[in-house]
Design a protein around this motif. Structure first.
Motif, PDB file in Angstrom:
ATOM      1  N   ASN A  29      43.365  29.152  29.636  1.00  0.00           N
ATOM      2  CA  ASN A  29      42.226  29.371  30.533  1.00  0.00           C
ATOM      3  C   ASN A  29      42.476  28.790  31.919  1.00  0.00           C
ATOM      4  O   ASN A  29      41.560  28.313  32.590  1.00  0.00           O
ATOM      5  N   ARG A  67      36.605  28.490  36.439  1.00  0.00           N
ATOM      6  CA  ARG A  67      37.091  28.969  35.149  1.00  0.00           C
ATOM      7  C   ARG A  67      37.841  30.289  35.288  1.00  0.00           C
ATOM      8  O   ARG A  67      37.712  30.990  36.286  1.00  0.00           O
ATOM      9  N   ARG A  69      38.675  33.608  32.695  1.00  0.00           N
ATOM     10  CA  ARG A  69      38.398  34.200  31.393  1.00  0.00           C
ATOM     11  C   ARG A  69      38.824  35.663  31.384  1.00  0.00           C
ATOM     12  O   ARG A  69      38.909  36.318  32.433  1.00  0.00           O
TER      13      ARG A  69
END
Length: 304
Positions: A29, A67, A69
């Motif tokens: 990630n 993040r 994803r």
């Protein structure tokens, strides 16, 4: 035109290195951690993934400052990327085996109470004999190990099941059968008893593996068959933690007798109506890699 699940590529090609980068980002990630794992600078990894996304005509990752994803397209691409990388590794290992070398990877799994084989010693001997094989090890519950072997993520695993069960979806060999013993703190009132039964134990607070795992099922089924209930107040994932909690007097446990000699700071007691388990070694029905075959041979698996 090359089709990969729901993604098509026109006028381009997907390289194995690009697939490695995608898998690394998906598993970490993080583009930074993925670059560290792949031993490249982050800019080179990002460039290759961006190039792949242009060839695919779809973004594989959503990126924000916090993040990373997978997009739906990335989630569709990932399983096939893993399969291609595994196929490439297998092909290289088969070629090496054809000229007398064992190389590639060996992914081994085991339960925390595995006792039929000295797995650390076997891995040491294997690494000395086959230094070009990359070894990895995972400790998980039996049901997870069986699933991952069936999927090809683990090559060889050592698991334990109740005597009435069998590892489904994989090839297996029975290694040993074992009965459970009670494990108590040295100052527990039962510590001086030579033998106890499940009814006497059922009045105690228990430390055990999590519910719905194969290791827990063996003891749950034994108490249920005897018409008994018990209080499992502490659920932990390893036998080491079970023994630590028992040693501090927080509860009692039942663990395989063959594993008990590895425990310290606790007392073990024979259980007259103890549950039993079978230890198995398992591998994929799709076939064994040369490294997996060499490892199974080294640990003396019967009937190969």
């Amino acid at each position: 035109m090359l089709f990969m699940t729901s993604i098509s590529i026109q006028d381009g090609s997907v390289e194995l290195q690009q697939m490695r980068y995608v898998v690394a980002v998906a598993e970490t990630n993080s583009f930074t951690r993925a670059a560290e794992r792949c031993l490249v600078v982050q800019s080179a990894l990002s460039h290759q993934i961006a190039r792949l996304e242009r060839e695919l005509g779809a973004r594989l990752f959503d990126r924000t400052s916090r993040r990373v994803r997978l997009t739906p397209a990335g989630a569709a691409f990932l399983p096939t990327a893993r399969q291609c990388l595994e196929a490439a590794e297998r092909a290289a290992a088969e070629v090496a085996a054809a000229v007398g070398e064992v190389r590639g990877r060996l992914a081994v799994g085991l339960i925390s109470t595995a006792a039929a084989v000295d797995i650390p010693g076997a891995l040491r001997d294997f690494r000395q004999r086959y230094p070009q094989v990359r070894i990895s090890l995972r400790v998980s519950p039996s049901e997870e190990l069986i699933e991952r072997v069936e999927q090809g993520a683990i090559d060889v695993a050592f698991c334990g099941l109740p005597t009435a069960a069998w590892p489904r979806g994989v090839d297996a060999r029975e290694l040993a059968r074992d009965r459970y013993v009670a494990v108590v703190a040295p100052d527990h009132p039962l510590a001086e008893e030579p033998v106890v039964d499940l009814r006497r134990l059922s009045s105690e607070v228990f430390v055990d593996l999590p519910a719905n795992t194969a290791g827990r099922a063996q003891s749950d089924q034994a108490f249920a068959a005897a018409g008994l209930s018990r209080d499992v107040a502490f659920e932990v994932t390893t036998a080491y933690l079970i023994a630590r909690l028992v040693g501090h007097g927080l509860g009692v446990a039942v663990l395989p007798a063959a594993y008990a000699p590895q425990l310290t700071g606790v007392t073990t007691i024979e259980v007259s109506d103890a549950p039993a388990r079978v230890e198995y070694v398992i591998w994929s029905r799709a076939g064994r890699t040369p490294a997996a075959t060499a490892f199974l041979t080294l640990v003396g698996v019967p009937g190969l």
